[in-house]
Design a protein around this motif. Structure first.
Motif, PDB file in Angstrom:
ATOM      1  N   GLY A 296      -1.877  82.432  13.072  1.00 32.10           N
ATOM      2  CA  GLY A 296      -2.859  81.357  12.978  1.00 32.10           C
ATOM      3  C   GLY A 296      -3.298  80.996  11.584  1.00 32.10           C
ATOM      4  O   GLY A 296      -4.242  80.203  11.409  1.00 32.10           O
ATOM      5  N   TYR A 297      -2.644  81.536  10.559  1.00 28.80           N
ATOM      6  CA  TYR A 297      -2.983  81.192   9.181  1.00 28.80           C
ATOM      7  C   TYR A 297      -2.507  79.781   8.842  1.00 28.80           C
ATOM      8  O   TYR A 297      -1.485  79.307   9.348  1.00 28.80           O
ATOM      9  N   GLN A 298      -3.247  79.130   7.937  1.00 20.72           N
ATOM     10  CA  GLN A 298      -2.711  77.972   7.225  1.00 20.72           C
ATOM     11  C   GLN A 298      -1.918  78.534   6.050  1.00 20.72           C
ATOM     12  O   GLN A 298      -2.489  79.164   5.155  1.00 20.72           O
ATOM     13  N   VAL A 299      -0.621  78.345   6.068  1.00 16.95           N
ATOM     14  CA  VAL A 299       0.253  78.917   5.048  1.00 16.95           C
ATOM     15  C   VAL A 299       0.616  77.853   4.021  1.00 16.95           C
ATOM     16  O   VAL A 299       1.063  76.759   4.368  1.00 16.95           O
ATOM     17  N   ILE A 300       0.378  78.175   2.761  1.00 15.32           N
ATOM     18  CA  ILE A 300       0.867  77.365   1.652  1.00 15.32           C
ATOM     19  C   ILE A 300       2.127  78.058   1.153  1.00 15.32           C
ATOM     20  O   ILE A 300       2.064  79.168   0.627  1.00 15.32           O
ATOM     21  N   ALA A 301       3.258  77.411   1.372  1.00 19.15           N
ATOM     22  CA  ALA A 301       4.557  78.025   1.109  1.00 19.15           C
ATOM     23  C   ALA A 301       5.126  77.482  -0.192  1.00 19.15           C
ATOM     24  O   ALA A 301       5.602  76.341  -0.246  1.00 19.15           O
ATOM     25  N   HIS A 302       5.057  78.303  -1.237  1.00 16.76           N
ATOM     26  CA  HIS A 302       5.670  77.893  -2.499  1.00 16.76           C
ATOM     27  C   HIS A 302       7.176  78.147  -2.437  1.00 16.76           C
ATOM     28  O   HIS A 302       7.636  79.123  -1.837  1.00 16.76           O
ATOM     29  N   TYR A 303       7.927  77.278  -3.071  1.00 12.66           N
ATOM     30  CA  TYR A 303       9.365  77.496  -3.199  1.00 12.66           C
ATOM     31  C   TYR A 303       9.847  76.875  -4.501  1.00 12.66           C
ATOM     32  O   TYR A 303       9.182  76.014  -5.078  1.00 12.66           O
ATOM     33  N   HIS A 304      10.998  77.342  -4.945  1.00 13.52           N
ATOM     34  CA  HIS A 304      11.634  76.762  -6.124  1.00 13.52           C
ATOM     35  C   HIS A 304      12.772  75.846  -5.696  1.00 13.52           C
ATOM     36  O   HIS A 304      12.722  74.643  -5.915  1.00 13.52           O
ATOM     37  N   SER A 305      13.789  76.426  -5.023  1.00 15.77           N
ATOM     38  CA  SER A 305      14.949  75.622  -4.629  1.00 15.77           C
ATOM     39  C   SER A 305      15.354  75.803  -3.178  1.00 15.77           C
ATOM     40  O   SER A 305      16.227  75.084  -2.698  1.00 15.77           O
ATOM     41  N   SER A 306      14.744  76.739  -2.461  1.00 13.90           N
ATOM     42  CA  SER A 306      15.134  77.017  -1.071  1.00 13.90           C
ATOM     43  C   SER A 306      14.407  76.087  -0.113  1.00 13.90           C
ATOM     44  O   SER A 306      13.546  76.495   0.678  1.00 13.90           O
ATOM     45  N   ALA A 307      14.784  74.815  -0.164  1.00 15.64           N
ATOM     46  CA  ALA A 307      14.067  73.793   0.601  1.00 15.64           C
ATOM     47  C   ALA A 307      14.299  73.908   2.099  1.00 15.64           C
ATOM     48  O   ALA A 307      13.424  73.565   2.901  1.00 15.64           O
ATOM     49  N   THR A 308      15.472  74.391   2.510  1.00 10.61           N
ATOM     50  CA  THR A 308      15.781  74.453   3.945  1.00 10.61           C
ATOM     51  C   THR A 308      14.835  75.391   4.670  1.00 10.61           C
ATOM     52  O   THR A 308      14.274  75.048   5.717  1.00 10.61           O
ATOM     53  N   GLY A 309      14.647  76.581   4.123  1.00 15.28           N
ATOM     54  CA  GLY A 309      13.740  77.525   4.751  1.00 15.28           C
ATOM     55  C   GLY A 309      12.311  77.028   4.771  1.00 15.28           C
ATOM     56  O   GLY A 309      11.603  77.175   5.774  1.00 15.28           O
ATOM     57  N   VAL A 310      11.885  76.415   3.689  1.00 11.22           N
ATOM     58  CA  VAL A 310      10.521  75.885   3.642  1.00 11.22           C
ATOM     59  C   VAL A 310      10.347  74.754   4.650  1.00 11.22           C
ATOM     60  O   VAL A 310       9.295  74.628   5.275  1.00 11.22           O
TER      61      VAL A 310
END
Length: 237
Positions: free
Chosen positions: A29-43
């Motif tokens: 139930g968290y609001q997740v802020i997902a940082h990424y560099h280049s792995s756009a598919t997973g994000v």
């Protein structure tokens, strides 16, 4: 009165451990802020489940500061910061590329420093916690990865320093993973050697690290601690 939705920032959330941590927190139930560099598919998959994606190259401190500003706008209160992002370069790569050398220290030490320092008001407001992903090699470095081990050791020291500085409002701890998930390029002989040098002789998988994250997050009387999740490998290196 409804309980406030908790917010977590995970760096390097687009793949492997960061992605699994993001899914676990979304499921809680968290609001997740997902940082990424280049792995756009997973994000993109995390975003489809409700996460907010923020892109930044943590090797570029200007981009790190921009990321921090975006997080500050999104999250007046930050319950959990997980410094997970990593880059793994051996001696040859850092010896032949200043860019690789800079990235190793920026991603593992300088960016986490800025995130912990500048997001302190948001963490304090939430009475939150920080979990840093270090490495079992911070205490017994691998001579083939000198810069990497030194940078991770810097993050281990930052864990202790910020645990002192931010107490009692914010707790700061670390997880030291061992052989949790081999890379696709790891050959069978290498895998067998690593498992033979690991007392439990298992590829741990991601779930044990997620369990350690929950332990450090949920126990209100732990700060400045580092937990090895390595099948006992640190005993033999």
């Amino acid at each position: 009165m409804n309980a406030r939705t908790k917010t977590a920032l995970i760096t390097g959330a687009g793949r492997r451990l960061g992605f699994a941590l993001g899914q676990a927190l979304l499921n809680e139930g968290y609001q997740v802020i997902a940082h990424y560099h280049s792995s756009a598919t997973g994000v993109a998959e995390l975003v489809a489940q409700g996460a907010v994606a923020l892109q930044a190259d943590l090797a570029d401190l200007t981009q790190v500061r921009q990321l921090i500003q975006q997080v500050q706008q999104l999250a007046p209160q930050l319950d959990l910061l997980i410094n997970n992002a990593s880059c793994f370069f051996d001696n040859d790569k850092v010896a032949t590329s200043d860019e690789h050398l800079q990235a190793v220290f920026s991603v593992h030490t300088m960016a986490p420093y800025l995130l912990m320092e500048q997001l302190t008001p948001q963490l304090t407001q939430a009475q939150g916690c920080v979990i840093n992903l270090t490495d079992i090699y911070v205490e017994s470095p691998n001579p083939q990865y000198i810069a990497y081990c030194a940078a991770k050791a810097g993050l281990a020291n930052l864990t202790l320093s910020f645990a002192k500085k931010l107490a009692p409002a914010v707790r700061v701890n670390a997880i030291q993973p061992g052989p949790i998930l081999f890379l696709p390029e790891h050959e069978s002989d290498y895998r067998q050697q690593v498992l033979a040098e690991t007392p439990l002789q298992l590829e741990g998988g991601l779930e044990p690290v997620i369990q350690a994250m929950r332990l450090l997050r949920d126990n209100p009387f732990i700060t400045g601690e580092s937990i090895k999740v390595d099948g006992g490998r640190a005993l033999l290196i």
